[in-house]
Design a protein around this motif. Structure first.
Motif, PDB file in Angstrom:
ATOM      1  N   ASP A  20       0.834  -1.201   0.000  1.00 46.06           N
ATOM      2  CA  ASP A  20       0.000   0.000   0.000  1.00 46.06           C
ATOM      3  C   ASP A  20       0.868   1.252   0.000  1.00 46.06           C
ATOM      4  N   GLU A  21       0.745   2.032  -1.069  1.00 48.11           N
ATOM      5  CA  GLU A  21       1.500   3.284  -1.133  1.00 48.11           C
ATOM      6  C   GLU A  21       0.893   4.273  -0.156  1.00 48.11           C
ATOM      7  N   GLU A 267      14.088  14.879  -0.628  1.00 48.60           N
ATOM      8  CA  GLU A 267      15.411  14.318  -0.377  1.00 48.60           C
ATOM      9  C   GLU A 267      15.644  13.022  -1.149  1.00 48.60           C
ATOM     10  N   ILE A 268      14.567  12.326  -1.496  1.00 55.48           N
ATOM     11  CA  ILE A 268      14.724  11.059  -2.204  1.00 55.48           C
ATOM     12  C   ILE A 268      15.472  11.295  -3.510  1.00 55.48           C
ATOM     13  N   SER A 284       9.785   7.876  -7.659  1.00 54.55           N
ATOM     14  CA  SER A 284       9.921   7.172  -6.378  1.00 54.55           C
ATOM     15  C   SER A 284       8.535   6.951  -5.788  1.00 54.55           C
ATOM     16  N   LYS A 285       8.430   5.919  -4.945  1.00 58.02           N
ATOM     17  CA  LYS A 285       7.187   5.620  -4.238  1.00 58.02           C
ATOM     18  C   LYS A 285       7.534   5.203  -2.819  1.00 58.02           C
ATOM     19  N   CYS A 299      12.651   3.334  -5.952  1.00 55.96           N
ATOM     20  CA  CYS A 299      13.040   4.418  -6.850  1.00 55.96           C
ATOM     21  C   CYS A 299      13.442   3.831  -8.197  1.00 55.96           C
ATOM     22  N   ARG A 300      13.340   4.638  -9.219  1.00 53.63           N
ATOM     23  CA  ARG A 300      13.711   4.214 -10.569  1.00 53.63           C
ATOM     24  C   ARG A 300      14.531   5.321 -11.217  1.00 53.63           C
ATOM     25  N   MET A 301      15.647   4.929 -11.831  1.00 53.74           N
ATOM     26  CA  MET A 301      16.512   5.881 -12.514  1.00 53.74           C
ATOM     27  C   MET A 301      16.888   5.302 -13.879  1.00 53.74           C
ATOM     28  N   ARG A 302      17.372   6.142 -14.761  1.00 57.03           N
ATOM     29  CA  ARG A 302      17.854   5.674 -16.065  1.00 57.03           C
ATOM     30  C   ARG A 302      19.205   6.304 -16.354  1.00 57.03           C
ATOM     31  N   ARG A 303      20.047   5.565 -17.048  1.00 51.77           N
ATOM     32  CA  ARG A 303      21.391   6.040 -17.335  1.00 51.77           C
ATOM     33  C   ARG A 303      21.346   7.289 -18.196  1.00 51.77           C
TER      34      ARG A 303
END
Length: 324
Positions: A20-21, A267-268, A284-285, A299-303
């Protein structure tokens, strides 16, 4: 339930435990309840240009884990089957991002009325024979065996006709690739152009929900594909800093970063960018479970194709007009 040999922390499904977010306004209230002795880990999952980050609590006793995250040895419930299907789709998405990219091929093969398969087994054999013909043509051209992932879909209830989606490396020309499919119908072969999320959108499209029969495997892949790179750490420090203070920065417990992230959601992104300057922050969640009053942050990032954020800023400054 087995314990990790080195750390003594129990192995559990943290993604299932924190489903649950939590809403922004609830974080401040709930973070005050975060147990003082909490231990957090950071799991990095690299799949080609995509970097996933999971910050989750670790526990020494299974009783501390929310019931949703405990893994019984045998569980044939619908919830467990749904979770297994979700994990399989996620693994396939990572395989796609880790092995394919711009210039590779996105292929869709369909059937005419005369050649419609009657079973999944027959349909899969059609693809396997196709792959054999592709590899025969590649061998004649001095190319290695094809690298691929394919999905076979069919659903009578929703009138989805038999068809195959194939992601294949682009080492052989498209005309030859298509000619190896002997069942003529409406076929398409396109060069792949990744978007800002890599090939995740394509992977999610070919793994969308459908009524899969028991023991029916809906996707297959060539041997030797790169697996996602997974690393778990309990300490971290920023990278790429040039100031004396940054150089003196020591590793800090992941728990300390989690506290900062919960206190200020902004801050995330800042922390993630400091950890991985070669990546661009995407999303981010934050999740929470009342059972043990613990949080889970994904969290999700891309190069970044154009270098680090610092590199970009430096290049931008060089092109600024002189002041005054």
């Amino acid at each position: 339930m087995k314990h990790k040999k080195k750390t003594g922390y129990v192995c559990y499904d943290y993604e299932a435990a924190y489903v649950d977010e939590i809403r922004e306004k609830e974080i401040e209230r709930e973070r005050q309840k975060l147990p003082s002795g909490s231990v957090y880990a950071l799991k990095e999952i690299r799949s080609g240009p995509i970097l996933e980050l999971n910050l989750y609590p670790e526990h020494r006793r299974m009783s501390e884990v929310p019931p949703e995250g405990r893994r019984p040895k045998k569980d044939n419930s619908k919830a467990q089957r749904d979770l297994n299907e979700k994990n399989a789709r996620k693994h396939l998405e990572r395989l796609v991002n880790a092995n394919f990219g711009e210039g590779d091929l996105w292929i869709t093969f369909t059937y005419d009325e005369e050649h419609l398969p009657e079973t999944m087994e027959e349909a899969v054999k059609n693809v396997q024979r196709y792959i054999q013909r592709v590899n025969y043509q590649r061998k004649k051209r001095g190319l290695p065996a094809a690298k691929y992932i394919y999905v076979t879909e069919h659903d009578e209830d929703t009138e989805v006709r038999w068809h195959h989606h194939i992601i294949m490396d682009g080492m052989m020309d498209r005309d030859t690739v298509e000619a190896c499919w002997k069942i003529r119908s409406r076929n398409t072969i396109k060069k792949i152009v990744p978007d800002e999320d890599g090939l995740s959108g394509m992977a999610k499209y070919i793994t969308k929900d459908y009524k899969r029969k028991k023991h029916e495997r809906r996707w297959n892949a060539s041997k030797g594909l790169k697996q996602p790179e997974i690393r778990t750490v309990h300490y971290k420090k920023p990278k790429g800093g040039t100031s004396a203070a940054a150089q003196r920065e020591s590793d800090r417990k992941i728990r300390s970063y989690v506290t900062r992230m919960l206190k200020d959601r902004g801050e995330i992104e800042q922390i993630c960018r400091a950890w991985y300057p070669d990546y661009i922050f995407a999303e981010s969640k934050v999740f929470y479970n009342q059972y043990n009053q613990q949080f889970y942050i994904s969290c999700r990032m891309r190069r970044n194709k154009h270098g680090t954020e610092t590199d970009k800023n430096d290049r931008a400054r060089k092109h600024l007009p002189a002041s005054g």
